[in-house]
Write an enzyme that holds these catalytic residues in place. Structure first.
Site, PDB file in Angstrom:
ATOM      1  N   SER A 151       0.835  -1.202   0.000  1.00 13.05           N
ATOM      2  CA  SER A 151       0.000   0.000   0.000  1.00 13.05           C
ATOM      3  C   SER A 151       0.864   1.245   0.000  1.00 13.05           C
ATOM      4  CB  SER A 151      -0.866  -0.013   1.264  1.00 13.05           C
ATOM      5  OG  SER A 151      -1.386   1.261   1.526  1.00 13.05           O
TER       6      SER A 151
ATOM      7  N   TYR B 118      -0.481  -0.041  10.119  1.00 12.81           N
ATOM      8  CA  TYR B 118      -0.781  -0.749   8.867  1.00 12.81           C
ATOM      9  C   TYR B 118       0.354  -0.555   7.858  1.00 12.81           C
ATOM     10  CZ  TYR B 118      -3.288  -1.673   4.457  1.00 12.81           C
ATOM     11  OH  TYR B 118      -3.670  -2.124   3.221  1.00 12.81           O
TER      12      TYR B 118
ATOM     13  N   LYS C 121       2.951  -3.402   6.339  1.00 11.69           N
ATOM     14  CA  LYS C 121       3.119  -3.620   4.894  1.00 11.69           C
ATOM     15  C   LYS C 121       4.584  -3.457   4.505  1.00 11.69           C
ATOM     16  CE  LYS C 121      -1.127  -4.475   3.407  1.00 11.69           C
ATOM     17  NZ  LYS C 121      -1.459  -5.805   2.858  1.00 11.69           N
TER      18      LYS C 121
END
Lengths: 327, 327
Positions: A125, A149, A153
């Protein structure tokens, strides 16, 4: 060819499974088997002539990943993960699902043995980037995520690259831009309005815009996103080189330009359903996000995004509204 | 103040513990207790008036990290880790020691509770960078490690930054350049010659040079490295900002310049003990390493390296040879 899709019950996972089922082949090779896995039961894609196996399970639980790869799928789309807001709310769940789940999958592949070296397409992402940013983020800009998050990633990207370098698998990580227009009900993500200001007016419903029309962001449609995944699966090791994690292209435009695209596709009546309701919290969060990516490597490797936001709106009408705009 | 040092039996850990014991204070605060831990028993530093606790244990084993932080050390130097060559030879050992060990420490700190927020100084490495490189590596260049060791260090950097952002601890990660001159017997690391071509001739022994004299590399002495760690411990959260992982400065010079520094400090006889023995394997490995760092942020934050390689040679003579060059 046997293809495994993790996160197959999610929005992208479902659209990917549908596309694989419809195409029936990938890079000229027939898909004979689809294994679809997620924490909730994935739907069966229609129109597939091969066999479909659905596995409802937690990838991070002991033994699960080993069981999934024991049948040696040649191609793995690893889409599973907990989303940004949830990973921020529940730290342990985020690390478990996003980091441990991925690591379990990579280690299970490694442990199958020498002759097994699947292609692994991983959805990373643009949340791996964190402010402050230059005007345009180049392909060699560092990763300083400002969310758990994005951290997870970025950690997975590193491990994927290391396991690829060591020859356990052929990995490729795709840093996805904002996926827009997301179908389905509005969610609580701070980024939700980018899709809602298109989707809700098109469905005849009012919606609110919490930020200024000057806010700049980069978008790709769900169709383009699935296209990135399919294209990545076909890239050779030689074409990729050692830097296997790649920032995807997208349409960079302001919220005002999004709204004008909506007007061109659906008229003034649709635009009139957007109500301005500035939200300082959302404005602050959005200000910390990257705006524009160079994505030169991705374009050179043949990844193709939409060429305008109008196209993104039309794709939503075609793919999610059955081709017609409700009155 | 209670200070915990992990990896306290290693070369840097020992020199750090000696310096802390000798100084007896840090940033004007007396050090009342030193906890020294490693997988083998750390030596007791001399001349310390506070109490020393030694814990011989495996940081990655269940419960160990929780036990170490249960006494709430205010300052933690996390130096423990498996070195580059070993992490490459034994993949599972490297991920376990370097990633799981660090994660265990960070999670143990998080689980102590709200009122506990220690300073954590982490030794990362310039191995987080991977070729191809620009002429000079800037502070915002991306991390694409080409070793499992560099991968593990980069993953830990990300987690340290995330845990700092979330307020569990105040982390700072230092990307150390090559530590030179390393005392002790020659090791099998591909980088070993950078130290050996100084240390061995100074000790009256012959040594071999496996690469061209044109090879460029960045070095800091063990003394400067310990200085980086001490300086990092004193940096405020405000001075650091959100980007807590920093490339350290060093002396960038060619192997030929290293040899000329040796000649100035120890004469032609010492230089004559270096025998050229080109090794294509070592040359290839070294070609993949970064050469030169900008380190602008580190310098602005007050980190100080040596100003010449002559100084690095003299520090080795002072700190490891008792101040005199053997005949």
């Amino acid at each position: 060819m046997h293809v495994l899709v993790t996160g197959a019950a999610g929005m992208i996972g479902r659209k990917l499974a549908d596309r694989l089922a419809r195409d029936g082949a990938l890079g000229g090779t027939a898909i004979t088997m689809l294994t679809l896995t997620d924490i909730v039961e994935p739907p069966v894609p229609s129109g597939f002539s091969g066999s479909v196996r659905r596995v409802t399970t937690d990838l991070a639980a002991p033994g699960v990943a080993a069981s999934l790869v024991s049948t040696r799928p040649e191609l793995i789309f690893h889409v599973a993960g907990v989303v940004s807001a949830e990973a921020e709310m529940d730290l342990e769940k985020g690390y478990r699902a996003n980091l441990d789940g991925t690591r379990a999958l990579l280690d299970a592949i490694r442990c199958v043995g020498e002759a097994y070296r699947p292609k692994v397409v991983f959805t990373s992402s643009c949340a791996v980037f964190g402010a402050p940013f230059p005007e345009t983020i180049d392909d060699d800009f560092h990763l300083t995520p400002l969310t758990s998050y994005g951290t997870q990633k970025a950690m997975c990207e590193l491990m994927l690259a290391d396991y690829s370098r060591r020859g356990f698998l052929d990995g490729v990580g795709l840093r996805l831009p904002a996926v827009c227009v997301r179908p389905g009900p509005p969610n609580k993500a701070a980024s939700g309005f980018f899709s809602a200001i298109i989707r809700e007016p098109l469905a005849g419903r009012e919606t609110t815009l919490p930020v200024s029309e000057a806010v700049l962001h980069t978008h790709a449609s769900p169709r383009a996103t699935v296209g990135f995944l399919i294209h990545a699966a076909g890239l050779s090791r030689e074409a990729l080189g050692p830097r296997i994690n790649i920032t995807m292209p997208g349409v960079c435009c302001t919220v005002g330009e999004q709204i004008e695209a909506l007007r061109r596709v659906a008229g003034d009546a649709a635009v009139a359903r957007i109500r301005r309701a500035p939200d300082p919290l959302v404005e602050t969060i959005v200000a910390g996000w990257p705006h524009r990516f160079d994505a030169a490597r991705a374009r050179a490797l043949g990844f193709v995004a939409e060429s305008s936001f109008d196209e993104i709106v039309r794709i939503h009408v075609e793919d999610d509204l059955g081709g017609r705009i409700p009155d």
